[in-house]
Design an enzyme around this catalytic site. Structure first.
Site, PDB file in Angstrom:
ATOM      1  N   ASP A  62       0.846  -1.178   0.000  1.00  0.00           N
ATOM      2  CA  ASP A  62       0.000   0.000   0.000  1.00  0.00           C
ATOM      3  C   ASP A  62       0.890   1.239   0.000  1.00  0.00           C
ATOM      4  O   ASP A  62       2.110   1.141   0.162  1.00  0.00           O
ATOM      5  CB  ASP A  62      -1.007  -0.001   1.153  1.00  0.00           C
ATOM      6  CG  ASP A  62      -0.354  -0.150   2.526  1.00  0.00           C
ATOM      7  OD1 ASP A  62       0.872  -0.327   2.600  1.00  0.00           O
ATOM      8  OD2 ASP A  62      -1.083  -0.073   3.525  1.00  0.00           O
ATOM      9  N   TYR A  64       2.999   4.781   0.653  1.00  0.00           N
ATOM     10  CA  TYR A  64       3.691   5.398   1.794  1.00  0.00           C
ATOM     11  C   TYR A  64       2.680   6.214   2.595  1.00  0.00           C
ATOM     12  O   TYR A  64       1.783   6.852   2.035  1.00  0.00           O
ATOM     13  CB  TYR A  64       4.807   6.305   1.300  1.00  0.00           C
ATOM     14  CG  TYR A  64       5.920   5.593   0.561  1.00  0.00           C
ATOM     15  CD1 TYR A  64       6.647   4.568   1.152  1.00  0.00           C
ATOM     16  CD2 TYR A  64       6.263   5.972  -0.733  1.00  0.00           C
ATOM     17  CE1 TYR A  64       7.680   3.932   0.479  1.00  0.00           C
ATOM     18  CE2 TYR A  64       7.305   5.351  -1.415  1.00  0.00           C
ATOM     19  CZ  TYR A  64       8.005   4.323  -0.806  1.00  0.00           C
ATOM     20  OH  TYR A  64       9.027   3.706  -1.480  1.00  0.00           O
ATOM     21  N   PHE A  75       6.387   2.429  -4.597  1.00  0.00           N
ATOM     22  CA  PHE A  75       7.792   2.627  -4.244  1.00  0.00           C
ATOM     23  C   PHE A  75       8.337   4.008  -4.600  1.00  0.00           C
ATOM     24  O   PHE A  75       9.424   4.374  -4.152  1.00  0.00           O
ATOM     25  CB  PHE A  75       8.692   1.541  -4.862  1.00  0.00           C
ATOM     26  CG  PHE A  75       8.381   0.164  -4.369  1.00  0.00           C
ATOM     27  CD1 PHE A  75       8.751  -0.228  -3.084  1.00  0.00           C
ATOM     28  CD2 PHE A  75       7.695  -0.749  -5.154  1.00  0.00           C
ATOM     29  CE1 PHE A  75       8.449  -1.494  -2.608  1.00  0.00           C
ATOM     30  CE2 PHE A  75       7.388  -2.017  -4.693  1.00  0.00           C
ATOM     31  CZ  PHE A  75       7.764  -2.393  -3.412  1.00  0.00           C
ATOM     32  N   HIS A 184      10.019  -8.741   0.270  1.00  0.00           N
ATOM     33  CA  HIS A 184       9.853  -7.299   0.110  1.00  0.00           C
ATOM     34  C   HIS A 184      11.201  -6.598   0.314  1.00  0.00           C
ATOM     35  O   HIS A 184      12.019  -7.048   1.112  1.00  0.00           O
ATOM     36  CB  HIS A 184       8.832  -6.786   1.130  1.00  0.00           C
ATOM     37  CG  HIS A 184       8.322  -5.422   0.847  1.00  0.00           C
ATOM     38  ND1 HIS A 184       8.962  -4.281   1.281  1.00  0.00           N
ATOM     39  CD2 HIS A 184       7.234  -5.010   0.154  1.00  0.00           C
ATOM     40  CE1 HIS A 184       8.272  -3.221   0.882  1.00  0.00           C
ATOM     41  NE2 HIS A 184       7.227  -3.635   0.188  1.00  0.00           N
TER      42      HIS A 184
END
Length: 223
Positions: A62, A64, A75, A184
Site C-alpha cells: 500500500d 507510503y 515505491f 519485500h
C-alpha cells in the site's frame, strides 16, 4: 478517473457492489481524514502507463503513509522527498545486478513512462497508519487489473515483492509471461531473498529475447 483502454477494459468493475462501497468509503475518508496519495494522484500508475504500453508490473503493498511521500506509484516518491528505505534497497539491488549508480532522488516516473506499471495492491492509506485501507475493496480492483494483464498475449514481466504481492501469483497463469517473486525490499525483509534476486537482469533478458526493448533502469540524478 481511468481513461483510454484501462477505462474500457475495467468498466465492468465500476458496476459491482464492492466498487460502490469502495467509492463511498473513499469519499468519506478523504473528507474526514488525511489520506495518501492526494486524490488527484490516486490512479497515477494507470495514467502514466496505459494498458497497451505495459511491459513490466512491479507490485507493492500500500502507499507510503507519511506526508509528501505517496504519489500514486508503488515505491516512488516525488522529487525533493528523501528516498525511503525500501527504495534505497531497490537501488542497491540494481547497483549489484546492473552497475547502476544510486541516484539522488526516488522519483520513478521514468520507469512508468517506459511501460513499468508501479501498482500497489491497495491504492490509498490513512496518514501514519500503514495498511489502514486494506479490506475496503481495493484488492478486488487491483486483482481485476492483474487478471486483465494476465490475459494480454504479449510478453509481460511481473515482479511480486512481499507476501501480499506474492499471493497474486495464483492470478498469473499465462505462459507468455515471466513471473518473479521475492521478499519485500523493506529493511525488515530484504536480506531474506530480495537482495540477490536478479529480477531486473532477468526481466531485461526476457524482454530482449522476445524482441522487446529492455527497460532502462537507471534513474538520473536531479542535481
Amino acid at each position: 478517473m481511468l481513461t483510454g483502454t484501462w477505462a474500457r477494459e475495467l468498466s465492468g468493475e465500476f458496476k459491482k457492489p464492492y466498487y460502490r462501497r469502495l467509492y463511498d468509503f473513499l469519499k468519506e475518508a478523504y473528507g474526514r481524514d488525511v489520506v495518501y496519495p492526494p486524490a488527484e494522484d490516486l490512479l497515477k500508475a494507470y495514467e502514466l502507463t496505459p494498458l497497451e504500453q505495459v511491459k513490466v508490473v512491479i507490485l507493492g503493498q500500500d502507499p507510503y503513509h507519511e506526508p509528501g511521500q505517496a504519489q500514486g506509484l508503488a515505491f516512488s516518491v516525488p522529487p525533493g522527498v528523501e528516498t525511503p528505505p525500501s527504495l534505497v534497497n531497490i537501488y542497491k539491488e540494481l547497483q549489484a545486478e546492473l552497475g547502476c549508480f544510486i541516484p539522488d532522488n526516488g522519483c520513478l516516473i521514468p520507469w512508468a513512462r517506459q511501460g513499468v506499471l508501479l501498482l500497489n495492491t491497495v491504492l490509498t492509506v490513512k496518514a501514519h497508519r500503514a495498511g489502514s485501507h486494506r479490506g475496503m475493496g481495493w484488492e478486488q480492483f487491483t486483482d481485476a487489473t492483474i487478471s486483465l494483464l494476465n490475459r494480454q498475449e504479449r510478453p509481460l514481466v511481473f515482479m511480486l515483492w512481499g507476501r501480499p504481492a506474492g499471493e497474486k501469483r495464483s492470478l498469473l497463469n499465462n505462459p507468455a509471461h515471466l513471473v518473479l517473486t521475492a521478499s519485500h525490499p523493506s529493511p525488515l525483509s530484504a536480506y531474506r531473498g530480495f537482495f540477490g534476486c536478479g529480477h531486473f537482469n532477468r526481466c531485461n533478458e526476457f524482454l530482449a529475447a522476445r524482441g522487446e526493448v529492455p527497460i532502462q533502469w537507471q534513474i538520473s540524478n536531479l542535481s
